[in-house]
Design a protein around this motif. Structure first.
Motif, mmCIF file in Angstrom:
data_model
loop_
_atom_site.group_PDB
_atom_site.id
_atom_site.type_symbol
_atom_site.label_atom_id
_atom_site.label_comp_id
_atom_site.label_asym_id
_atom_site.label_seq_id
_atom_site.Cartn_x
_atom_site.Cartn_y
_atom_site.Cartn_z
ATOM 1 N N PHE A 116 4.255 17.655 -0.498
ATOM 2 C CA PHE A 116 3.763 17.888 -1.873
ATOM 3 C C PHE A 116 2.787 16.800 -2.317
ATOM 4 C CE2 PHE A 116 7.356 15.178 -3.280
ATOM 5 C CZ PHE A 116 6.768 14.438 -4.283
ATOM 6 N N TYR A 117 3.016 15.599 -1.796
ATOM 7 C CA TYR A 117 2.194 14.457 -2.193
ATOM 8 C C TYR A 117 0.728 14.698 -1.809
ATOM 9 C CZ TYR A 117 1.808 9.381 -3.021
ATOM 10 O OH TYR A 117 1.516 8.141 -3.524
ATOM 11 N N ASN A 118 0.570 15.256 -0.611
ATOM 12 C CA ASN A 118 -0.784 15.495 -0.127
ATOM 13 C C ASN A 118 -1.516 16.535 -0.978
ATOM 14 O OD1 ASN A 118 -2.837 15.134 2.029
ATOM 15 N ND2 ASN A 118 -2.432 17.321 2.304
ATOM 16 N N PHE B 11 12.810 4.032 -7.035
ATOM 17 C CA PHE B 11 12.979 4.324 -5.607
ATOM 18 C C PHE B 11 11.716 4.955 -5.018
ATOM 19 C CE2 PHE B 11 16.909 3.885 -3.172
ATOM 20 C CZ PHE B 11 17.617 3.123 -4.072
ATOM 21 N N PHE B 12 11.187 5.918 -5.761
ATOM 22 C CA PHE B 12 9.999 6.614 -5.267
ATOM 23 C C PHE B 12 8.838 5.638 -5.175
ATOM 24 C CE2 PHE B 12 6.155 9.171 -5.899
ATOM 25 C CZ PHE B 12 6.334 10.174 -4.955
ATOM 26 N N SER B 13 8.685 4.860 -6.227
ATOM 27 C CA SER B 13 7.532 3.981 -6.288
ATOM 28 C C SER B 13 7.596 2.904 -5.209
ATOM 29 C CB SER B 13 7.448 3.349 -7.672
ATOM 30 O OG SER B 13 6.280 2.603 -7.771
ATOM 31 N N LEU B 14 8.793 2.433 -4.897
ATOM 32 C CA LEU B 14 8.889 1.375 -3.883
ATOM 33 C C LEU B 14 9.022 1.955 -2.471
ATOM 34 C CD1 LEU B 14 11.175 -1.073 -5.855
ATOM 35 C CD2 LEU B 14 8.810 -1.474 -5.228
ATOM 36 N N SER B 15 8.914 3.263 -2.339
ATOM 37 C CA SER B 15 9.034 3.951 -1.029
ATOM 38 C C SER B 15 10.360 3.647 -0.346
ATOM 39 C CB SER B 15 7.919 3.526 -0.060
ATOM 40 O OG SER B 15 6.666 3.609 -0.643
ATOM 41 N N LEU B 16 11.430 3.614 -1.141
ATOM 42 C CA LEU B 16 12.722 3.205 -0.590
ATOM 43 C C LEU B 16 13.588 4.376 -0.186
ATOM 44 C CD1 LEU B 16 14.180 0.507 -2.977
ATOM 45 C CD2 LEU B 16 13.270 0.229 -0.680
ATOM 46 N N GLY B 17 14.495 4.123 0.714
ATOM 47 C CA GLY B 17 15.616 5.042 0.925
ATOM 48 C C GLY B 17 15.403 6.092 1.990
ATOM 49 N N MET B 18 14.210 6.152 2.602
ATOM 50 C CA MET B 18 14.026 7.195 3.612
ATOM 51 C C MET B 18 13.436 6.705 4.933
ATOM 52 S SD MET B 18 10.360 8.445 2.681
ATOM 53 C CE MET B 18 10.212 8.375 4.392
ATOM 54 N N GLY B 19 13.260 5.398 5.067
ATOM 55 C CA GLY B 19 12.873 4.907 6.384
ATOM 56 C C GLY B 19 11.427 4.455 6.538
ATOM 57 N N THR B 20 10.616 4.577 5.475
ATOM 58 C CA THR B 20 9.237 4.090 5.587
ATOM 59 C C THR B 20 9.229 2.582 5.827
ATOM 60 O OG1 THR B 20 8.422 5.757 4.086
ATOM 61 C CG2 THR B 20 7.051 3.840 4.358
ATOM 62 N N LEU B 21 9.986 1.883 4.994
ATOM 63 C CA LEU B 21 9.947 0.425 5.110
ATOM 64 C C LEU B 21 10.733 -0.036 6.329
ATOM 65 C CD1 LEU B 21 10.073 -0.350 1.336
ATOM 66 C CD2 LEU B 21 8.149 -0.631 2.885
ATOM 67 N N GLY C 126 0.832 -1.204 0.000
ATOM 68 C CA GLY C 126 0.000 0.000 0.000
ATOM 69 C C GLY C 126 0.863 1.248 0.000
ATOM 70 N N SER C 127 1.952 1.208 0.755
ATOM 71 C CA SER C 127 2.861 2.349 0.767
ATOM 72 C C SER C 127 3.474 2.521 -0.620
ATOM 73 C CB SER C 127 3.971 2.115 1.790
ATOM 74 O OG SER C 127 4.972 3.076 1.628
ATOM 75 N N ALA C 128 3.861 1.401 -1.195
ATOM 76 C CA ALA C 128 4.531 1.457 -2.492
ATOM 77 C C ALA C 128 3.568 1.915 -3.599
ATOM 78 C CB ALA C 128 5.108 0.085 -2.817
ATOM 79 N N VAL C 129 2.388 1.312 -3.621
ATOM 80 C CA VAL C 129 1.429 1.651 -4.677
ATOM 81 C C VAL C 129 0.817 3.009 -4.355
ATOM 82 C CG1 VAL C 129 -0.802 1.048 -5.664
ATOM 83 C CG2 VAL C 129 0.871 -0.733 -5.178
ATOM 84 N N GLY C 130 0.989 3.955 -5.255
ATOM 85 C CA GLY C 130 0.445 5.281 -4.955
ATOM 86 C C GLY C 130 0.391 6.142 -6.199
ATOM 87 N N LEU C 131 0.435 7.452 -5.968
ATOM 88 C CA LEU C 131 0.429 8.379 -7.102
ATOM 89 C C LEU C 131 1.590 8.065 -8.032
ATOM 90 C CD1 LEU C 131 -0.247 11.683 -5.143
ATOM 91 C CD2 LEU C 131 -1.836 10.449 -6.600
ATOM 92 N N GLY C 132 2.670 7.565 -7.443
ATOM 93 C CA GLY C 132 3.848 7.198 -8.238
ATOM 94 C C GLY C 132 3.484 6.209 -9.328
ATOM 95 N N ASN C 133 2.603 5.276 -9.015
ATOM 96 C CA ASN C 133 2.245 4.261 -10.013
ATOM 97 C C ASN C 133 1.214 4.769 -11.002
ATOM 98 O OD1 ASN C 133 2.891 3.146 -7.316
ATOM 99 N ND2 ASN C 133 2.952 1.245 -8.435
HETATM 100 N N1 PFF Z 1 5.545 4.910 -3.198
HETATM 101 C C1 PFF Z 1 4.639 5.991 -3.236
HETATM 102 C C2 PFF Z 1 4.103 6.143 -4.642
HETATM 103 O O1 PFF Z 1 4.564 5.454 -5.545
HETATM 104 O O2 PFF Z 1 3.237 6.958 -4.844
HETATM 105 C C3 PFF Z 1 5.256 7.279 -2.778
HETATM 106 C C4 PFF Z 1 6.005 7.162 -1.504
HETATM 107 C C5 PFF Z 1 5.363 6.687 -0.365
HETATM 108 C C6 PFF Z 1 7.348 7.481 -1.470
HETATM 109 C C7 PFF Z 1 6.076 6.516 0.794
HETATM 110 C C8 PFF Z 1 8.065 7.318 -0.322
HETATM 111 C C9 PFF Z 1 7.410 6.840 0.805
HETATM 112 F F1 PFF Z 1 8.072 6.682 1.904
#
Ligand code: PFF
Length: 471
Positions: free
Chosen positions: A101-103, A230-240, A19-26
C-alpha cells in the motif's frame, strides 16, 4: 558476514536506518494524525511512546539482527529455533503488505510532484475532485493525456526505482542512495518551514501545534500515538533486524538508536511545523476553519490548494519541492521494506540479489493493485462491509499497524524467554565498553522484560477490539 555486504560505518548505518524511519509516516501521516487528535496532545503522547516504549524495542531488534547476522526469519530461527522462525516470517509478510500500500501512496506523491512541477495541476480550482479523479481512475482512461497521467505507471516507476537501488546491494545501493537523499530531505524541509513561518496567520498554526489542550486527551489518542510511533520508526517487523545484520560489531547500537529515533522524531516534528502554519494561512485566506482535521487527503487536497494560493511561480517551486521531499522520504523507506524479503531470499534460498530484487518488487506491485483499485475503481473494495464501510487501503494499513505492535510485543517475549536478556546485554557491549555498568543497561533490562511486553500486549488487544468492535 562480509559476503552479504555491510554498512561502511556509523554514519552510513544511521542515515540508512533513519531513512527507513523517515517516510510517508512522518510527512503524510503524522501531521494529519496530529491535526485529528488535538495537535500538541498527540505530539506529547507520541514522544512518550517513542522514548519509553519504542527505544528499547529498537535496541532489541537491532541486537538480534547483528548477533545472528541474518535476515528476519534466519535471525529468529538461528537464535530461537524453528517455531520462533515463524515470527520472522510473520514480520516479512507484514513488510510485504506495508510495501504494497505504501508504494501506491508514494506513486500518488510522485504523480503530484510531476503534475505540479511540470504540469498544470495548480491551475485546478477544485483540488478535492481532482484528487478523487486522480486516485479513482488508475489508468486515467478518460483523460486526453492517457497513460502519461496514470497512477498505475507512477507506482510502477516508483517500485522500479526501489528495486533498482536494492538490487545494487547494501553499500553501493541502499547506503549510497540514503547518503544523498537524507541530507537533501532535511534541507528542503528547513527551507519550506522558514518560508511557511513568514506567511500570515502562521503563528496561530504553531500555537495549535505546540500548546496542548488536555480536553482532547482520549484513549484513542494513545492508540494512535503508539501505532504511529511503531510505524514511523519501522519497528516490529524485521526491517531494523535486517539492517542490524549488516552492522559491524565495532558500532555502538544504543547510541545509534538514540540518534535514529531523534532523527525520525525531528522530521515528524518539523513536518508538523511546516504543515500547520500552511494550513492556518489557508484558513485565514479563505476564512474557513476545520481544515486541520482533513485526514489522509491533507497533503493531496489542502496543501495543493495552498500552493495554488501562492501564485503560479512560487506555488510551483514550493509545491514541487514539497512533493520531491515526500518522494525522497518515501523512497528511503520503500527500499528498506523491499530489503526485508530480499534478504530472506538471498540468505535462506541462496538466490541472486539482482533477480530477487526485481522479482519481489514485481510481485509486491501486483499485490498492491487491489489497493490502487480500492479508491473508487472497484466499488466493492471501496466499501468493506466487515470493516465499517472503510476501504481496502485503510484496512490493509490498519492490519499492518496491528501487526507491528504485536510483532514488537512478541519480540520482547522472545528476548526475555528464549534468547535471554543476558545475551542481548553482551551484544550491546560490542562497541560500547561502558554499557555493563551504565544506567541504560538497567533501564533496558526492566523495560524489555516487563514494561514493553505488558504494555504492548494490552494496547495491541485494545487496538484490535477498538478497530472491530469499538470502545
Ligand atoms: N517508517 C516508515 C514511515 O514512517 O513512513 C514506514 C515504514 C518503513 C514502516 C519500513 C515499516 C518499515 F519496515
Amino acid at each position: 558476514m562480509s559476503s552479504r555486504g555491510n554498512f561502511s560505518g556509523r554514519i552510513g548505518f544511521i542515515l540508512t536506518a533513519a531513512g527507513s524511519a523517515v517516510g510517508l509516516g512522518n510527512i503524510w501521516k503524522f501531521p494529519y494524525l496530529a491535526g485529528q487528535n488535538g495537535g500538541a496532545v498527540f505530539l506529547f503522547i507520541y514522544l512518550f511512546c517513542v522514548f519509553v516504549l519504542c527505544y528499547p524495542v529498537m535496541v532489541g531488534e537491532i541486537s538480534i539482527g547483528r548477533h545472528a547476522g541474518l535476515d528476519a526469519y534466519g535471525s529468529y530461527n538461528k537464535l530461537g529455533g524453528k517455531k520462533w522462525g515463524y515470527l520472522g516470517l510473520f514480520g516479512i509478510m507484514i513488510g510485504i503488505f506495508i510495501l504494497s500500500f505504501y508504494n501506491v501512496v508514494a506513486g500518488w506523491a510522485f504523480g503530484y510532484f510531476l503534475h505540479i512541477s511540470f504540469g498544470d495541476l495548480l491551475n485546478e480550482t477544485d483540488f478535492s475532485s481532482f484528487f478523487g479523479l486522480f486516485v479513482n481512475d488508475i489508468f486515467d482512461l478518460t483523460s486526453a493525456k492517457g497513460l502519461a497521467n496514470s497512477n498505475f505507471i507512477f507506482s510502477m516507476v516508483f517500485m522500479a526505482m526501489t528495486a533498482f537501488i536494492v538490487a545494487k546491494g547494501i553499500q553501493k545501493g541502499i547506503e549510497a542512495a540514503n547518503k544523498i537523499m537524507m541530507p537533501t530531505l532535511y534541507i528542503i524541509l528547513i527551507c519550506i518551514i522558514v518560508y511557511s513561518l513568514t506567511l500570515p496567520n502562521a503563528m496561530s498554526g504553531v500555537r495549535y501545534y505546540l500548546i496542548p489542550d488536555l480536553e482532547e486527551l482520549k484513549i484513542q489518542t494513545l492508540f494512535e500515538g503508539l501505532k504511529q510511533a511503531f510505524f514511523s520508526l519501522s519497528l516490529g517487523m524485521g526491517t531494523l533486524m535486517t539492517y542490524g545484520s549488516y552492522l559491524k560489531k565495532s558500532e555502538n547500537i544504543t547510541s545509534s538508536v538514540a540518534t535514529i529515533s531523534l532523527a525520525d522524531t525531528s522530521v515528524a516534528f518539523l513536518a508538523g511545523l511546516m504543515v500547520f502554519p500552511l494550513i492556518h494561512f489557508l484558513q485565514f485566506k479563505l476564512q474557513i476553519t476545520e481544515v486541520a482535521q482533513a485526514g489522509p487527503p491533507l497533503i493531496f487536497i489542502v496543501l495543493p490548494q495552498i500552493f495554488h494560493e501562492m501564485g503560479p511561480l512560487l506555488g510551483r517551486i514550493v509545491g514541487g519541492l514539497f512533493f520531491l521531499l515526500v518522494c525522497f522520504a518515501a523512497l528511503t523507506s520503500t527500499i528498506s521494506l523491499l530489503e526485508v524479503p530480499v534478504a530472506y531470499l538471498v540468505d535462506q534460498k541462496k538466490m541472486d540479489r539482482k533477480k530477487v530484487s526485481w522479482g519481489t518488487a514485481l510481485l509486491i506491485f501486483v499485490i498492491g493493485l487491489p489497493v490502487m483499485a480500492s479508491q473508487g475503481m472497484i466499488p466493492a473494495l471501496n466499501n468493506l462491509p466487515f470493516y465499517k464501510g472503510q476501504d481496502y487501503l485503510v484496512f490493509v494499513a490498519d492490519m499492518c499497524d496491528i501487526g507491528l505492535t504485536v510483532g514488537g510485543c512478541l519480540m520482547c517475549i522472545f528476548i526475555t524467554t528464549r534468547w535471554k536478556i543476558e545475551n542481548m546485554h553482551s551484544e550491546l557491549e560490542n562497541g560500547n565498553p561502558n554499557y555493563r555498568t551504565s544506567f541504560l543497561k538497567k533501564y533496558l533490562n526492566f523495560t524489555i522484560q516487563y514494561v514493553c511486553p505488558v504494555l504492548l500486549g494490552i494496547l495491541s488487544i485494545l487496538i484490535i477490539y477498538d478497530k472491530f468492535v469499538g470502545i
